[in-house]
Design a protein around this motif. Structure first.
Motif, PDB file in Angstrom:
ATOM      1  N   PRO A   1      -3.037  12.589  -3.780  1.00  0.00           N
ATOM      2  CA  PRO A   1      -1.950  11.673  -3.387  1.00  0.00           C
ATOM      3  C   PRO A   1      -0.754  12.378  -2.753  1.00  0.00           C
ATOM      4  CG  PRO A   1      -2.764  11.111  -5.573  1.00  0.00           C
ATOM      5  CD  PRO A   1      -3.384  12.432  -5.210  1.00  0.00           C
ATOM      6  N   SER A   2      -0.374  13.540  -3.301  1.00  0.00           N
ATOM      7  CA  SER A   2       0.765  14.272  -2.735  1.00  0.00           C
ATOM      8  C   SER A   2       0.463  14.754  -1.327  1.00  0.00           C
ATOM      9  CB  SER A   2       1.133  15.454  -3.629  1.00  0.00           C
ATOM     10  OG  SER A   2       1.539  15.025  -4.913  1.00  0.00           O
TER      11      SER A   2
ATOM     12  N   GLN B   1      14.960   1.819  -0.892  1.00  0.00           N
ATOM     13  CA  GLN B   1      15.245   3.075  -0.207  1.00  0.00           C
ATOM     14  C   GLN B   1      14.269   4.163  -0.636  1.00  0.00           C
ATOM     15  OE1 GLN B   1      17.342   4.222   2.096  1.00  0.00           O
ATOM     16  NE2 GLN B   1      18.700   2.479   2.439  1.00  0.00           N
ATOM     17  N   PHE B   2      13.962   4.207  -1.912  1.00  0.00           N
ATOM     18  CA  PHE B   2      13.091   5.260  -2.440  1.00  0.00           C
ATOM     19  C   PHE B   2      11.686   5.155  -1.872  1.00  0.00           C
ATOM     20  CE2 PHE B   2      10.215   6.966  -5.707  1.00  0.00           C
ATOM     21  CZ  PHE B   2      10.726   8.246  -5.824  1.00  0.00           C
ATOM     22  N   VAL B   3      11.163   3.947  -1.738  1.00  0.00           N
ATOM     23  CA  VAL B   3       9.789   3.777  -1.243  1.00  0.00           C
ATOM     24  C   VAL B   3       9.748   3.651   0.270  1.00  0.00           C
ATOM     25  CG1 VAL B   3       9.058   2.690  -3.390  1.00  0.00           C
ATOM     26  CG2 VAL B   3       9.829   1.260  -1.491  1.00  0.00           C
ATOM     27  N   GLY B   4      10.912   3.631   0.948  1.00  0.00           N
ATOM     28  CA  GLY B   4      10.925   3.546   2.402  1.00  0.00           C
ATOM     29  C   GLY B   4      10.495   2.201   2.931  1.00  0.00           C
ATOM     30  N   LEU B   5      11.022   1.134   2.351  1.00  0.00           N
ATOM     31  CA  LEU B   5      10.618  -0.222   2.740  1.00  0.00           C
ATOM     32  C   LEU B   5      11.154  -0.557   4.125  1.00  0.00           C
ATOM     33  CD1 LEU B   5       9.112  -2.690   1.594  1.00  0.00           C
ATOM     34  CD2 LEU B   5      11.304  -3.543   0.815  1.00  0.00           C
TER      35      LEU B   5
ATOM     36  N   LEU C   1       0.830  -1.207   0.000  1.00  0.00           N
ATOM     37  CA  LEU C   1       0.000   0.000   0.000  1.00  0.00           C
ATOM     38  C   LEU C   1       0.865   1.257   0.000  1.00  0.00           C
ATOM     39  CD1 LEU C   1      -2.834  -1.013   2.518  1.00  0.00           C
ATOM     40  CD2 LEU C   1      -3.042  -0.687   0.044  1.00  0.00           C
ATOM     41  N   ASN C   2       1.949   1.235   0.783  1.00  0.00           N
ATOM     42  CA  ASN C   2       2.851   2.389   0.823  1.00  0.00           C
ATOM     43  C   ASN C   2       3.510   2.608  -0.537  1.00  0.00           C
ATOM     44  OD1 ASN C   2       4.456   4.471   2.208  1.00  0.00           O
ATOM     45  ND2 ASN C   2       6.150   3.051   1.879  1.00  0.00           N
ATOM     46  N   ALA C   3       3.998   1.521  -1.148  1.00  0.00           N
ATOM     47  CA  ALA C   3       4.617   1.645  -2.470  1.00  0.00           C
ATOM     48  C   ALA C   3       3.600   2.091  -3.521  1.00  0.00           C
ATOM     49  CB  ALA C   3       5.252   0.319  -2.875  1.00  0.00           C
ATOM     50  N   SER C   4       2.363   1.590  -3.400  1.00  0.00           N
ATOM     51  CA  SER C   4       1.312   1.984  -4.353  1.00  0.00           C
ATOM     52  C   SER C   4       0.997   3.465  -4.243  1.00  0.00           C
ATOM     53  CB  SER C   4       0.057   1.148  -4.111  1.00  0.00           C
ATOM     54  OG  SER C   4       0.312  -0.228  -4.297  1.00  0.00           O
ATOM     55  N   LEU C   5       0.992   3.987  -3.014  1.00  0.00           N
ATOM     56  CA  LEU C   5       0.723   5.418  -2.831  1.00  0.00           C
ATOM     57  C   LEU C   5       1.814   6.261  -3.469  1.00  0.00           C
ATOM     58  CD1 LEU C   5      -0.990   7.661  -1.598  1.00  0.00           C
ATOM     59  CD2 LEU C   5       0.282   7.363   0.544  1.00  0.00           C
TER      60      LEU C   5
END
Length: 430
Positions: free
Chosen positions: A316-317, A227-231, A133-137
């Motif tokens: 979204p932003s 790193q970019f998506v904050g996994l 869900l975080n990556a999708s956002l």
């Protein structure tokens, strides 16, 4: 009856098959090298009737346990009735008493209690869904910015925007996102050096010269994406966390009530949350600055033209900025508590090492030295620029990064918007 078996579940026939495969692959580089055997867990399968356990049993079977009291595993519940029958994913326990505390907010005894995560298949599914869900956002935000830029270039007249402003947004978007990706790349370089260095003892990543370049670069750029998506690090490095070969970290692999589970311990909850998001707050501050700058641009255009599509592309932003700000705030607080605890433990361990000497304290001295190495590792991971005994500078650093990555881009954009509005107003008057 509860069965307790400690050892590695490696069947002898599995070892024989590995030896057979190695002999068949003889002559292939990186495969046929014979390694020195330090411990053969398969030998324990021949040493008594306790090894012959029904694999489908619902009794308690402990495969391996390290520094976790046995009573904790024996009395651990999977459901917490005091929290609306919610799934137990974390708990604190008395290191000496073995008493379990499911409500970690009620206790904060960092000296006598330990903190642990209960890893179950339910938790794994929940964590994966949150990560997706975080990556999708984030992907939705990237896509919304792309659509907004395309819509701005195609209908700039209808949106009451000059062609110069319409062309400025794609340039701004690419430049800011490029800055974020570059920062994620630099963080990945540091992590790659750490995870492939023989000096740190963390050679979990396979980067042998015999490995193909495709597979080696695949792993690296996957880390850049993470790193970019904050996994979450616990989800990303699950292989490392669940491996039983550890230095001082409490760990247990067991099966209870038919459920295969793991318990991984940390000194406290602050250390766990900082380990789960190692220095991700630095990149998140940059992302907040990028998202706020683009959000102000999109909102200004949407309000000037009263375009519903442009307004919807701002959602979204806005949502991502709120979530990132909340994560940054909680992470800085956790880092502050962790730094205070690390300094207290460092002073305690150092004073204890200096006060003992001789053979009677040899075992305790070895344990203290191992603890000192862990403290040093925690400091190098989370506070590489700080010195032992110094005050916490996280809030000051956060303010500086906000001024540099958030306030400055927004101020420059505000000046540009003001100049553009003034130019439009003068054009209309003439």
């Amino acid at each position: 009856m509860d069965y307790v078996y400690q050892g590695e579940s490696i069947l002898k026939k599995r070892l024989l098959s590995i030896d057979s495969a190695s002999s068949d692959a003889e002559g292939v580089s990186g495969v046929s090298r014979e390694r020195e055997l330090l411990h053969d867990g398969a030998q324990q399968w021949q040493a008594g009737t306790e090894a012959r356990i029904d694999p489908y049993t619902e009794d308690l079977v402990i495969v391996t346990r390290k520094d976790i009291p046995l009573s904790v595993i024996q009395h651990l519940n999977f459901v917490n009735p005091k929290k609306h029958d919610s799934l137990v994913t974390e708990f604190e326990y008395g290191k000496a008493s073995g008493e379990i505390y499911y409500d970690i907010a009620e206790r904060d005894n960092l000296e006598e209690d330990g903190y642990a995560r209960l890893i179950t298949l339910n938790w794994w599914y929940q964590a994966l869904s949150q990560v997706m869900l975080n990556a999708s956002l984030i992907l939705l935000d990237l896509y919304s910015n792309f659509i907004f830029g395309f819509n701005l270039l195609s209908h700039h007249t209808a949106l009451r925007v000059s062609l110069e402003v319409a062309c400025f947004f794609p340039v701004l978007y690419v430049a800011l996102e490029g800055m974020t990706i570059h920062q994620a790349y630099r963080h990945t370089l540091q992590e790659w050096k750490y995870k492939t260095s023989a000096q740190t003892g963390n050679c979990d990543l396979i980067c042998s010269e015999h490995l193909s370049g495709v597979d080696r670069h695949h792993a690296f750029y996957a880390m850049v994406l993470f790193q970019f998506v904050g996994l979450d690090s616990l989800v990303r490095d699950i292989v490392v966390w669940l491996h039983p070969f550890k230095s001082v970290q409490p760990f247990c692999a067991f099966k209870s009530d038919g459920h295969r589970c793991y318990v991984i311990g940390w000194a406290n909850e602050y250390m766990f949350r900082c380990d789960s998001a190692t220095r991700q707050h630095v990149l998140m501050i940059t992302q907040v600055g990028v998202r706020l700058t683009l959000l102000i641009f999109k909102t200004t255009v949407a309000i000037r033209s009263w375009d519903l599509t442009s307004l919807s592309l701002c959602v979204p932003s806005g949502l991502l900025v709120v979530l990132r700000m909340r994560t940054i705030w909680s992470t800085i607080r956790d880092r502050q508590q962790l730094w205070m605890w690390l300094n207290r433990e460092w002073d305690r361990v150092r004073d204890r090492i200096s006060s003992i000497s001789g053979d009677p304290f040899k075992q305790e001295s070895a344990q203290l030295e191992a603890t000192q190495r862990v403290l040093t590792k925690q400091k190098s991971m989370h506070f590489p620029d700080s010195e032992w005994g110094s005050s916490f500078r996280g809030w000051r650093n956060m303010c500086i990064r906000f001024l540099r990555h958030v306030c400055l881009p927004i101020a420059l954009l505000s000046v540009y918007i003001f100049v553009d509005l003034a130019w439009v107003h003068l054009t209309k008057k003439t």
